[in-house]
Design a protein around this motif. Structure first.
Motif, PDB file in Angstrom:
ATOM      1  N   VAL A   1       2.905   8.038   6.180  1.00 14.37           N
ATOM      2  CA  VAL A   1       1.943   7.631   5.087  1.00 14.37           C
ATOM      3  C   VAL A   1       2.009   9.603   4.552  1.00 14.37           C
ATOM      4  CG1 VAL A   1      -0.486   8.075   4.720  1.00 14.37           C
ATOM      5  CG2 VAL A   1       0.163   6.353   5.803  1.00 14.37           C
TER       6      VAL A   1
ATOM      7  N   ILE B   1      -7.607   5.367   3.218  1.00 16.71           N
ATOM      8  CA  ILE B   1      -6.586   5.606   4.963  1.00 16.71           C
ATOM      9  C   ILE B   1      -7.345   6.476   5.431  1.00 16.71           C
ATOM     10  CG2 ILE B   1      -4.412   5.865   4.926  1.00 16.71           C
ATOM     11  CD1 ILE B   1      -3.235   4.726   3.139  1.00 16.71           C
TER      12      ILE B   1
ATOM     13  N   GLU C   1       0.924   1.247  -4.054  1.00 14.22           N
ATOM     14  CA  GLU C   1      -0.217   2.196  -4.795  1.00 14.22           C
ATOM     15  C   GLU C   1      -0.577   3.240  -4.055  1.00 14.22           C
ATOM     16  OE1 GLU C   1      -2.927  -0.365  -2.463  1.00 14.22           O
ATOM     17  OE2 GLU C   1      -2.569  -2.250  -3.201  1.00 14.22           O
ATOM     18  N   LEU C   2      -0.113   4.116  -3.112  1.00 15.50           N
ATOM     19  CA  LEU C   2      -0.330   5.010  -2.465  1.00 15.50           C
ATOM     20  C   LEU C   2      -0.093   6.725  -3.652  1.00 15.50           C
ATOM     21  CD1 LEU C   2      -1.200   6.986  -0.352  1.00 15.50           C
ATOM     22  CD2 LEU C   2       1.225   6.575   1.129  1.00 15.50           C
TER      23      LEU C   2
ATOM     24  N   VAL D   1      -6.757   6.159  -2.717  1.00 16.22           N
ATOM     25  CA  VAL D   1      -6.193   5.359  -1.834  1.00 16.22           C
ATOM     26  C   VAL D   1      -5.842   6.417  -0.410  1.00 16.22           C
ATOM     27  CG1 VAL D   1      -3.906   3.850  -1.272  1.00 16.22           C
ATOM     28  CG2 VAL D   1      -5.056   3.846  -3.571  1.00 16.22           C
ATOM     29  N   MET D   2      -4.959   7.088  -0.661  1.00 15.23           N
ATOM     30  CA  MET D   2      -5.218   8.117   0.324  1.00 15.23           C
ATOM     31  C   MET D   2      -6.772   8.558   1.075  1.00 15.23           C
ATOM     32  SD  MET D   2      -2.730   9.749   2.188  1.00 15.23           S
ATOM     33  CE  MET D   2      -2.667  11.116   3.456  1.00 15.23           C
TER      34      MET D   2
ATOM     35  N   LEU E   1      -0.205  11.439  -5.883  1.00 11.86           N
ATOM     36  CA  LEU E   1      -0.318  11.056  -4.724  1.00 11.86           C
ATOM     37  C   LEU E   1      -2.233  10.238  -5.633  1.00 11.86           C
ATOM     38  CD1 LEU E   1      -0.560  10.350  -1.706  1.00 11.86           C
ATOM     39  CD2 LEU E   1      -2.515  12.534  -1.967  1.00 11.86           C
TER      40      LEU E   1
ATOM     41  N   ALA F   1       2.988  10.927   1.342  1.00 13.82           N
ATOM     42  CA  ALA F   1       1.998  11.657   1.151  1.00 13.82           C
ATOM     43  C   ALA F   1       2.748  13.541   0.276  1.00 13.82           C
ATOM     44  CB  ALA F   1       0.546  11.815   1.917  1.00 13.82           C
TER      45      ALA F   1
ATOM     46  N   THR G   1       1.067  -1.480   0.349  1.00 13.68           N
ATOM     47  CA  THR G   1      -0.148  -0.366  -0.004  1.00 13.68           C
ATOM     48  C   THR G   1       1.124   1.245  -0.089  1.00 13.68           C
ATOM     49  OG1 THR G   1      -1.958  -1.277   0.997  1.00 13.68           O
ATOM     50  CG2 THR G   1      -1.967   0.971   1.583  1.00 13.68           C
ATOM     51  N   LEU G   2       2.011   1.513   0.948  1.00 18.55           N
ATOM     52  CA  LEU G   2       2.921   3.011   0.873  1.00 18.55           C
ATOM     53  C   LEU G   2       3.986   2.462  -0.059  1.00 18.55           C
ATOM     54  CD1 LEU G   2       3.335   3.091   5.139  1.00 18.55           C
ATOM     55  CD2 LEU G   2       1.771   3.363   3.295  1.00 18.55           C
TER      56      LEU G   2
END
Length: 392
Positions: A110, A131, A69-70, A127-128, A123, A114, A65-66
Motif C-alpha cells: 500500500v 485503510i 480504488e486506491l 480509500v487511503m 491518490l 500510495a 482495492t489496491l
C-alpha cells in the motif's frame, strides 16, 4: 521494450509471491509440524491449497482495492511504474528480512502504491484514510480480545486443549492393501487426535487468511493497469507462493517461523485464531490487512492479559493480610501440565509481566514494521517525483 518490462514485472511479482509463501508457511503450520501432526511437505501442500482458495474468493476484493480504488486514475499504472512499485515492495521486504523482523507485506505494498499516487496527484485519500484507520483499529481489537482471553480464559483453555504427545508415530499407514490406509499410532489417544485436528484446522485458516490479503500485494499493480488478467494473476501468484512454501518455507518450518510459533501451543492457537479471523473479515470488506502486526499485538495482548490477572493470596511468609498480586500464566508453559487453582500459587513463583514478553524486542518489532513500509512509501514518492522518465 514494453514487452520486456512486462516480463520483468511478472518476474518481480512472482518473487514477491515466492517470499510470501516462504515467510507465512512457518507461522501457519509451524505448530502442526512441531507437534509431529504433519510433515513439512504436507504443510507446504496445505499452504498452497488454502492460500489459493483464499485468493480466488475473498482475495479478489483486496486486489480491486489496491489495483483500482486506491488511485483515482489507473492510467498511472504504466508498465514502468508497475515494475518500480514491485521493486520497492520486494526491496523494502528484503530490508525487513535482513533486520530479522517480519515486515508487513500489505503495508509495504500500500505504501509503494500510495507513493506513486501522491507523486502523480491521483491518490484516493478517502480509500487511503479507510485503510489507515483499520490499520490502527485492527491491532487494538486483536490486543484487547487476546488480553481478555489471557486474563480470564487462558488457564481453562490450556487445560482443555494442551497437547501431550504420546510416544511413537501419531499416524501410521496400513500398506497391506492396494491403497495405504491411515490409522492412529499404537499409543495415540483420542484427545491427541482431536488436538492435532484443531492445530491443522487453525493452520489452514491462517493459510486461507494469507491468501485473502496477500495475493493483492504481488499482482494488484499489474491487474490495475490491465497488463494482467485477475484470474491469471491469482493463479500465477498462488503458484509462486506454493514454490516458496515448498522451498524456503521448509526453513521457516524448521525453526517454526517466528515468535508466533515459538509460543506455547495453546497460546499459538489463540493468537492464530484471533489474527486470522480479523484478517479475513478485513479482506472481505476490501481492506489489505497486516497479519504480522495484528498477530504481534495479539501476542502482546495475550501476554499482558496473563501478566495482569489478579487475585488475592495470603502472604504466609510474612504473615501479612491478603493483598492483590499480579498472576501471570498461573502455570508452566509446558503443554499438559496441571494448572494450579487461582490463589494456590506461591508468591515467589508468580512471573512478572516482562517475563511473558520482552518489551525491548517488542519495541524493535513494532518500529521496524512501521519503518519498512515508510521506506517503500517515501522511496516510491521520491522516485516517481524526481525521475524524469515517469513524467509526473
Amino acid at each position: 521494450m514494453s514487452e520486456l518490462l512486462l516480463w520483468v514485472g511478472l518476474a518481480v511479482a512472482c518473487f514477491v509471491g515466492y517470499n510470501i509463501g516462504g515467510s507465512t508457511t512457518g507461522p501457519a503450520f509451524g505448530p502442526a509440524v512441531g507437534a509431529g501432526a504433519i510433515s513439512k511437505a504436507v504443510a507446504a501442500g496445505l499452504m498452497s491449497i488454502f492460500f489459493f482458495v483464499g485468493a480466488w474468493t475473498i482475495g479478489r476484493r483486496v486486489v480491486d482495492t489496491l489495483g483500482t480504488e486506491l488511485v483515482t486514475d489507473t492510467a498511472i499504472f504504466s508498465i514502468e511504474a508497475n515494475v518500480t512499485v514491485l521493486f520497492f515492495i520486494g526491496g523494502a521486504l528484503f530490508i525487513g528480512n535482513t533486520a530479522g523482523v517480519p515486515a508487513s507485506t500489505s503495508m509495504t505494498a500500500v505504501g509503494a502504491i500510495a507513493g506513486l499516487g501522491v507523486a502523480a496527484g491521483e491518490l484516493n485519500w478517502i480509500v487511503m484514510g479507510q485503510i489507515v484507520t483499520w490499520w490502527i483499529v485492527a491491532p487494538i481489537i486483536a490486543f484487547w480480545v487476546s488480553g481478555v482471553i489471557g486474563r480470564y480464559f487462558y488457564a481453562r483453555l490450556n487445560r482443555r486443549i494442551a497437547l501431550v504427545q504420546s510416544e511413537g508415530k501419531l499416524i501410521e499407514f496400513d500398506r497391506s492393501g492396494v491403497v495405504p490406509r491411515p490409522a492412529s499410532g499404537p499409543n495415540t489417544t483420542r484427545r491427541e487426535l482431536a488436538g492435532v485436528a484443531v492445530i491443522g484446522t487453525i493452520g489452514c485458516l491462517m493459510a486461507f487468511s494469507s491468501g485473502t490479503s496477500n495475493i493483492a500485494n504481488a499482482i494488484a499493480p499489474l491487474v490495475g493497469s490491465g497488463d494482467l488478467d485477475i484470474n491469471v494473476g491469482i493463479i500465477m501468484g498462488s503458484v509462486a507462493v506454493s514454490v516458496g512454501a515448498f522451498t524456503i518455507g521448509r526453513r521457516t518450518l524448521e525453526t517454526l517461523g517466528n515468535d508466533l510459533t515459538s509460543l506455547p501451543l495453546t497460546a499459538a492457537i489463540i493468537v492464530a485464531t484471533v489474527s486470522a479471523t480479523i484478517v479475513i473479515i478485513l479482506s472481505a470488506i476490501g481492506i489489505p490487512a497486516s497479519f504480522v502486526i495484528i498477530a504481534t499485538m495479539s501476542i502482546i495482548g495475550l501476554g499482558w492479559g496473563r501478566a495482569t490477572r489478579t487475585t488475592t493470596v495470603a502472604d504466609r511468609v510474612r504473615g501479612e493480610k491478603s493483598v492483590p498480586v499480579s498472576v501471570g500464566s498461573l502455570a508452566s508453559d509446558e503443554e499438559g501440565e496441571e494448572l494450579p487453582a487461582i490463589g494456590e500459587e506461591e508468591p515467589e513463583e508468580i512471573p512478572a509481566a516482562n517475563e511473558l514478553f520482552n518489551p525491548s524486542t517488542t519495541a524493535r518489532v513494532v518500529v521496524m514494521q512501521n519503518v519498512v513500509p515508510l521506506i517503500a512509501t517515501v522511496g516510491a514518492y521520491l522516485t516517481f517525483t524526481f525521475v524524469p522518465i515517469f513524467g509526473f
